[in-house]
Design an enzyme around this catalytic site. Structure first.
Site, PDB file in Angstrom:
ATOM      1  N   ASP A  73      14.302 -25.027  41.877  1.00 45.11           N
ATOM      2  CA  ASP A  73      12.890 -25.368  41.734  1.00 45.11           C
ATOM      3  C   ASP A  73      11.961 -24.379  42.423  1.00 45.11           C
ATOM      4  O   ASP A  73      10.742 -24.516  42.332  1.00 45.11           O
ATOM      5  CB  ASP A  73      12.619 -26.774  42.287  1.00 45.11           C
ATOM      6  CG  ASP A  73      12.767 -27.836  41.201  1.00 45.11           C
ATOM      7  OD1 ASP A  73      13.183 -27.472  40.086  1.00 45.11           O
ATOM      8  OD2 ASP A  73      12.474 -29.011  41.466  1.00 45.11           O
ATOM      9  N   ASP A 127     -27.619  -6.413  17.699  1.00 46.56           N
ATOM     10  CA  ASP A 127     -26.175  -6.186  17.684  1.00 46.56           C
ATOM     11  C   ASP A 127     -25.382  -7.488  17.634  1.00 46.56           C
ATOM     12  O   ASP A 127     -24.183  -7.468  17.333  1.00 46.56           O
ATOM     13  CB  ASP A 127     -25.746  -5.404  18.932  1.00 46.56           C
ATOM     14  CG  ASP A 127     -26.183  -3.948  18.862  1.00 46.56           C
ATOM     15  OD1 ASP A 127     -26.361  -3.458  17.736  1.00 46.56           O
ATOM     16  OD2 ASP A 127     -26.352  -3.322  19.917  1.00 46.56           O
TER      17      ASP A 127
END
Length: 537
Positions: free
Chosen positions: A36, A282
């Site tokens: 773990d 843009d």
């Protein structure tokens, strides 16, 4: 519980590790089997933390299950305290160790350690990582806060004082968000008492009551603790999360009301370029682009508002894996007229994206992989994230600078996608192919061009093959009461790929609608052109 390739959240003990790793002078003793310790990599490899998490694992093995695993835990706790000398300890079990029921809290109480020990009961098979982080932070605040330390009534002219709650280890841009919002609060003349859990020590949590109000940046982690502080100290909390220009302005006004100050000076000096960029020439060609949003609840709700209100996109779908905040996400979805997807199964998310065919996906690293497979631009807005989403540079998501970062992050995939499409479109052009000389050198200079390699010519689809497809589709429809779903012929699919990506999804949907209305089982090249003519009228 199910087996899966990916998961949006880990088990709750990983959430507890995120709190322990974020804090100072805290150590977490985790009763867990050998193996773990993989969770360490989340912090050292993904977040690129300079130190390993302050966690001691008991790392029992299979042969230990026949002996006294409780004694193993007690020994590990004693040694951890002796070695690290923390101001406080957290103890708990991983999902596997939970099954043997050793009760780490009771075992540590028997050790009678000279520091506070916070026992964590995190049901690994019912809850997940964010809940584990929230529960751990709540327990740390509840057990370490000194209830006798309270904010005295403010005198006239005395600056307000607040706590910042929620930032944790392994959080999406939490480090930079704290820096951005701390600067904004100081600009408003507000003193910061404690920032927790990130960078806080147990001694800091002890004086958390000495504040006028709390700033909750990440409700998934801090809302439970903030509720307890409200009940115990009477501290109100902010409700607005400052992600996006509009939300940041709302946040400033909310904080100003709690602090009893005028927000105008800060609002008038806001340095946000994103709103102007979003209105510039843009960006206007990106207006109404269809966007799908998925991630943790906080970032999803904020991202949907930014997409719709600040960038002019159209939100066609949104959802979250945070089931604890499903109500908030459903309420947000209702604002955009869509159904919220509440799921922690990435296959459900992939199916919804494929169904909606958006032009931009805003999600986690899971959605980045999904969008890549589907050929859709994607920007990451939420955990879970990968190492590239922990940049070395300053890159917040919150505040006015965060709004600028979000604009760049979301818009650039669309702009770069357009550029890639143009490169692909002109790849075979005599002037732009890869062996052509640089244009600034003029036409007199050219590179030696190797003889082209003849590609095997693909045989054009025969009418018989198309007819066979049609007959098969018609036969399948005859065997089912379901509506005929048109299939795409190879030539039509190839022609579809020539359409720019940002309108390709719309072209596909229109063509399939046209074929369905006409009862056509196969979409041929002619069908594609007919559909285009039909919808151009």
């Amino acid at each position: 519980m199910q087996l899966t390739l990916w998961t949006y959240e880990g088990p709750p003990h990983v959430g507890a590790m995120r709190i322990a790793t974020a804090m100072r002078d805290v150590h977490y003793v985790l009763h867990a089997p050998q193996g773990d310790t993989y969770a360490d990599l989340l912090f050292t490899m993904i977040e690129r933390d300079a130190k390993r998490p302050p966690v001691t694992y008991t790392t029992f093995q299979a042969r230990d299950l026949g002996g006294d695993t409780a004694e193993l835990f007690k020994n590990a706790a004693r040694e951890a305290f002796k070695r690290f000398a923390p101001q406080a300890m957290m103890v708990g079990s991983s999902c596997t160790a939970e099954l043997i029921q050793d009760d780490p809290g009771g075992l540590c109480k028997a050790l009678d350690l000279p520091v506070p020990v916070v026992a964590l009961e995190l049901p690994s098979y019912q809850r997940k990582e964010n809940w584990g982080a929230a529960e751990t932070f709540y327990q740390m605040v509840r057990q370490l806060a000194d209830t006798s330390v309270r904010r005295a009534p403010r005198e006239a002219g005395q600056p307000a004082r607040c706590n910042i709650l929620g930032p944790a280890a392994l959080g999406f841009r939490h480090r930079d968000d704290v820096r951005e919002i701390s600067g904004l609060l100081r600009q408003m003349g507000i003193t910061i008492n404690v920032t927790a859990p990130l960078g806080a020590s147990p001694a800091d949590l002890a004086r958390i009551g000495d504040a006028d109000f709390n700033v909750v940046l990440y409700p998934e982690i801090a809302s439970v603790a903030a509720g307890w502080l409200k009940r115990t100290f009477g501290q109100p909390s902010t409700q607005v999360v400052p992600i996006g220009s509009g939300a940041t302005r709302d946040f400033i006004q909310e904080v100003a009301a709690l602090a009893g100050i005028d927000p105008a000076p800060v609002l008038d000096n806001a340095n946000a370029r994103a709103p102007w960029y979003a209105r510039s020439v843009d960006s206007t060609y990106l207006t109404s682009k269809r966007v799908f949003v998925f991630g943790d609840a906080t970032h999803v709700v904020a991202a949907a508002r930014i997409a719709q209100d600040e960038m002019g996109f159209t939100v066609v779908g949104l959802g979250t894996y945070s089931r604890e905040f499903a109500r908030e996400v459903r309420e947000a979805a209702a604002l955009y007229g869509v159904d919220a997807l509440i799921s922690d199964d990435y296959l459900d998310v992939e199916a919804r994206i494929a169904e909606l065919q958006p032009e931009l996906v805003l999600g986690s690293q899971m959605e980045r992989h999904i969008a890549k497979r589907l050929g859709i631009p994607c920007a990451v807005i939420s955990a879970p994230v990968h190492v590239q989403d922990f940049p070395a540079r300053y890159s917040p998501q919150m505040g006015f600078e965060g709004a600028n970062v979000l604009f760049d992050t979301w818009v650039h995939p669309l702009m770069m996608g357009l550029e890639e499409h143009l490169i692909g479109m002109f790849r075979g052009d005599a002037e732009f192919h890869e062996d052509a000389a640089p244009s600034h050198l003029g036409g007199s200079v050219s590179r030696p061009v190797a003889a082209p390699i003849a590609a095997p010519a693909s045989e054009p689809e025969l009418p018989e093959a198309v007819a066979a497809q049609a007959n098969a589709a018609i036969a399948a429809a005859a065997d089912s009461s379901a509506q005929v779903v048109a299939t795409w012929a190879a030539e039509a699919e190839k022609e579809l790929r020539k359409i720019p990506f940002f309108v390709r999804g719309k072209a596909r949907r229109n063509t399939e609608t046209y074929a369905r209305d006409k009862g056509l089982p196969v979409i041929t090249l002619e069908t594609l052109y007919d559909a285009k003519a039909h919808f151009s009228r």
